[in-house]
Design a protein around this motif. Structure first.
Motif, PDB file in Angstrom:
ATOM      1  N   ARG A 156     -63.102 -18.997  23.452  1.00  0.00           N
ATOM      2  CA  ARG A 156     -61.852 -18.468  23.174  1.00  0.00           C
ATOM      3  C   ARG A 156     -61.174 -19.063  21.922  1.00  0.00           C
ATOM      4  O   ARG A 156     -61.597 -19.957  21.674  1.00  0.00           O
ATOM      5  CB  ARG A 156     -60.895 -18.498  24.284  1.00  0.00           C
ATOM      6  N   ARG A 157     -60.302 -17.996  21.307  1.00  0.00           N
ATOM      7  CA  ARG A 157     -59.703 -18.338  19.943  1.00  0.00           C
ATOM      8  C   ARG A 157     -58.703 -19.495  20.335  1.00  0.00           C
ATOM      9  O   ARG A 157     -58.047 -19.677  21.452  1.00  0.00           O
ATOM     10  CB  ARG A 157     -58.902 -17.349  19.368  1.00  0.00           C
ATOM     11  N   ARG A 158     -58.442 -20.613  19.413  1.00  0.00           N
ATOM     12  CA  ARG A 158     -57.647 -21.726  19.409  1.00  0.00           C
ATOM     13  C   ARG A 158     -56.125 -20.943  19.379  1.00  0.00           C
ATOM     14  O   ARG A 158     -56.236 -20.471  17.801  1.00  0.00           O
ATOM     15  CB  ARG A 158     -57.881 -22.545  18.425  1.00  0.00           C
ATOM     16  N   VAL A 159     -55.348 -21.191  19.849  1.00  0.00           N
ATOM     17  CA  VAL A 159     -53.758 -20.460  19.416  1.00  0.00           C
ATOM     18  C   VAL A 159     -52.965 -21.804  19.146  1.00  0.00           C
ATOM     19  O   VAL A 159     -52.833 -22.772  19.903  1.00  0.00           O
ATOM     20  CB  VAL A 159     -53.495 -19.827  20.678  1.00  0.00           C
ATOM     21  N   ILE A 160     -52.464 -22.021  17.978  1.00  0.00           N
ATOM     22  CA  ILE A 160     -51.322 -22.729  17.700  1.00  0.00           C
ATOM     23  C   ILE A 160     -50.002 -21.951  17.538  1.00  0.00           C
ATOM     24  O   ILE A 160     -49.665 -21.126  16.523  1.00  0.00           O
ATOM     25  CB  ILE A 160     -51.721 -23.351  16.516  1.00  0.00           C
ATOM     26  N   ASN A 215     -63.305 -14.239  15.823  1.00  0.00           N
ATOM     27  CA  ASN A 215     -63.592 -14.509  17.231  1.00  0.00           C
ATOM     28  C   ASN A 215     -62.709 -13.493  18.022  1.00  0.00           C
ATOM     29  O   ASN A 215     -61.993 -14.039  18.643  1.00  0.00           O
ATOM     30  CB  ASN A 215     -63.536 -15.788  17.592  1.00  0.00           C
ATOM     31  N   PRO A 216     -63.127 -12.379  17.963  1.00  0.00           N
ATOM     32  CA  PRO A 216     -62.201 -11.278  18.788  1.00  0.00           C
ATOM     33  C   PRO A 216     -62.560 -11.282  20.357  1.00  0.00           C
ATOM     34  O   PRO A 216     -63.204 -10.381  20.903  1.00  0.00           O
ATOM     35  CB  PRO A 216     -62.719  -9.778  18.355  1.00  0.00           C
ATOM     36  N   HIS A 217     -62.270 -12.380  20.916  1.00  0.00           N
ATOM     37  CA  HIS A 217     -62.743 -12.838  22.387  1.00  0.00           C
ATOM     38  C   HIS A 217     -62.714 -11.692  23.409  1.00  0.00           C
ATOM     39  O   HIS A 217     -63.224 -11.446  24.446  1.00  0.00           O
ATOM     40  CB  HIS A 217     -62.320 -14.067  22.862  1.00  0.00           C
ATOM     41  N   GLU A 218     -61.317 -11.047  22.913  1.00  0.00           N
ATOM     42  CA  GLU A 218     -60.970  -9.777  24.054  1.00  0.00           C
ATOM     43  C   GLU A 218     -62.137  -8.892  23.982  1.00  0.00           C
ATOM     44  O   GLU A 218     -61.998  -8.073  25.128  1.00  0.00           O
ATOM     45  CB  GLU A 218     -59.605  -9.172  23.589  1.00  0.00           C
ATOM     46  N   CYS A 219     -62.705  -8.676  23.023  1.00  0.00           N
ATOM     47  CA  CYS A 219     -64.046  -7.582  22.857  1.00  0.00           C
ATOM     48  C   CYS A 219     -64.998  -8.080  23.156  1.00  0.00           C
ATOM     49  O   CYS A 219     -66.173  -7.158  23.110  1.00  0.00           O
ATOM     50  CB  CYS A 219     -63.912  -7.010  21.479  1.00  0.00           C
ATOM     51  N   LEU A 220     -65.365  -9.080  23.545  1.00  0.00           N
ATOM     52  CA  LEU A 220     -66.669  -9.798  23.686  1.00  0.00           C
ATOM     53  C   LEU A 220     -67.083 -10.119  25.308  1.00  0.00           C
ATOM     54  O   LEU A 220     -68.251 -10.305  25.427  1.00  0.00           O
ATOM     55  CB  LEU A 220     -66.873 -11.032  23.332  1.00  0.00           C
TER      56      LEU A 220
END
Length: 501
Positions: free
Chosen positions: A464-468, A481-486
């Protein structure tokens, strides 16, 4: 002639499907077809995105699928007068009351504009706007005069999004004398910003132009349907023109005929070095030339730059010489077929001498295309970048020497098509290791082991993407890294990480 006796197996099959069994089988099939058809028509209303129409995810066990468009198969004509295969059916048009018209002026290179177009389609969908075909940047360093239709397939773009947004080629005649309200949306904004700040302006003025579109939508925190729409635009709707696709596929086939190949995105070009102030390895004359260029572009805000400090912070692209050391340390054999995806390398062939000496099987687009084909791309660097994009997405391994827009967008596309290997170089730690090796404080074996260990977990594994929060520039980019679509791969990876912990 006597009748041939059926085998016991054939007789059993006939008994099984005959009579009431056949009727039950037909009923089940009919119900499945009707249910599936209803589901497809209800997808837009239920917020469920359709799967991409022309991207086929390759099997994890099979080879790469070199075709970028399954629709090409739908247009194949067999010899001998056989009829055309029917093209895929268009999605149903979405009917909605438009709140106004959105004009989009993209800025930057190909991949910055590509991501911006995806964002602007999502904004138009969320605000129920009618979108005009985007305008591409003609004023930047590249000065490419190409229009949207010179790079992307307009017909496919409009039709593949007809169930989301109405897209038109130009404003209606009644607005021909009107000067649209022009604005630059705030960078990294949520959908609520557009709803509360932008929509009232559109309703008042009816036509609005976004004069800057790069990174104007947040990476995270958006509704899932908008995130998936961004993917749908990127991986389905934004198809290159048939001419560009054909040349790209020709290049891929030529590379693939010799086996596997690696793409190095060697972003060691004059504009990048001048903009970033990265002059490591340059002569005094070259440094002065790059500095003059940086000062000649007033919209490049940073002027006084400490090159070595920036390099040690990992903010400079690797030089061709540094890239050579890294490839050797990672264990790529001497005969590796390497395609260089870039424009003109600053310093010319002398800068590539070390790379070619260690890896003589170097390929450039100029070696794959004829002079007549290349001539069509003169002064059209954005179209040329589209060829590099296609080859990069199709490669067995993709290695960018910096983390610019192409590096990120290609990485995300490769994740989407099956998590194909992209080596994300840790430049900050790499330059430390390179300096230690060149100062003879590390042996070659120590250097090679350290480089391999450094990149063990940096090869586009599902995550998952790193969120800051509050630092969108520092967190992982949505299009990388569009993890919502993977789908399942990311979820499996997250479960495994939880088990390991």
């Amino acid at each position: 002639m006597a009748k041939q006796r059926a085998s016991p197996a054939a007789a059993a099959i006939r008994r099984r499907i005959g009579g009431p069994g056949l009727l039950r089988w037909v009923a089940r099939v009919t119900f499945s077809v009707v249910a599936w058809t209803l589901l497809l028509h209800l997808c837009p209303f239920l917020g469920i995105p359709r799967p991409p129409l022309h991207i086929t995810r390759p099997s994890c066990l099979g080879g790469r699928n070199n075709s970028t468009s399954a629709s090409a198969a739908a247009s194949v004509v067999a010899l001998g007068g056989v009829a055309h295969l029917a093209p895929p059916a268009l999605p149903p048009r979405r009917l909605y009351k438009s709140n106004g018209y959105l004009l989009v002026s993209c800025n930057g290179g190909l991949n910055q504009m590509r991501a911006a177009i995806c964002d602007m389609v999502a904004v138009a969908r969320y605000l129920n706007l009618t979108m005009v075909i985007p305008e591409l940047d003609k004023q930047s360093f590249w000065a490419d005069p190409s229009d949207f239709g010179d790079i992307f397939d307009v017909h496919h773009f409009v039709n593949s999004l007809r169930n989301e947004v109405k897209i038109i080629k130009e404003l209606p005649q009644k607005f021909s004398g009107q000067v649209p309200l022009s604005m630059q949306p705030i960078s990294w904004s949520s959908e609520k910003y557009y709803l509360r700040q932008v929509l009232p302006l559109v309703r008042k003025h009816k036509v609005i132009r976004f004069s800057k579109t790069d990174t104007r939508l947040a990476n995270n925190g958006l509704p899932l349907k908008l995130q998936k729409l961004r993917c749908h635009v990127n991986y389905n709707a934004l198809r290159f023109t048939p001419f560009i696709e054909a040349l790209g596929n020709k290049m891929i086939s030529m590379l693939r005929n010799s086996g596997s190949f690696v793409v190095i995105h060697l972003r060691y070009e004059m504009d990048m070095l001048a903009f970033s102030g990265c002059t490591h390895g340059c002569s005094d004359e070259e440094t002065e030339e790059l500095t003059r260029m940086r000062y000649s572009y007033p919209w490049w805000k940073e002027k006084e730059i400490d090159s070595e400090k920036k390099r040690l912070e990992g903010l400079c692209p690797l030089t061709p010489g540094e890239t050579t050391l890294v490839l050797k340390a990672l264990g790529f054999p001497r005969n590796t077929r390497i395609y260089i995806a870039s424009g003109e390398i600053y310093g010319g062939e002398k800068r590539l001498a070390a790379l070619k000496a260690e890896f003589p099987n170097i390929v450039r687009k100029e070696m794959l295309l004829s002079d007549d084909e290349l001539r069509l791309f003169q002064k059209h660097s954005t179209q040329m970048a589209a060829l590099d994009y296609l080859v990069s997405v199709a490669s067995d391994v993709f290695i960018p020497s910096n983390d610019g827009n192409m590096a990120k967008v290609v990485e995300g596309h490769r994740r989407f098509t099956g998590f194909h290997k992209t080596i994300q170089l840790d430049r900050k730690k790499l330059v430390e290791l390179i300096d230690l090796f060149e100062d003879q404080e590390l042996s070659w074996d120590e250097f090679s082991v350290a480089v391999k260990e450094l990149h063990w977990g940096r090869m586009s594994q599902p995550t998952r993407r790193r969120v800051i929060p509050g630092q969108p520039k520092e967190e992982d980019y949505f299009y990388a890294n569009p993890h919502e679509c993977l789908g399942p791969a990311v979820k499996r990876r997250e479960r495994l990480k939880h088990i390991e912990i």
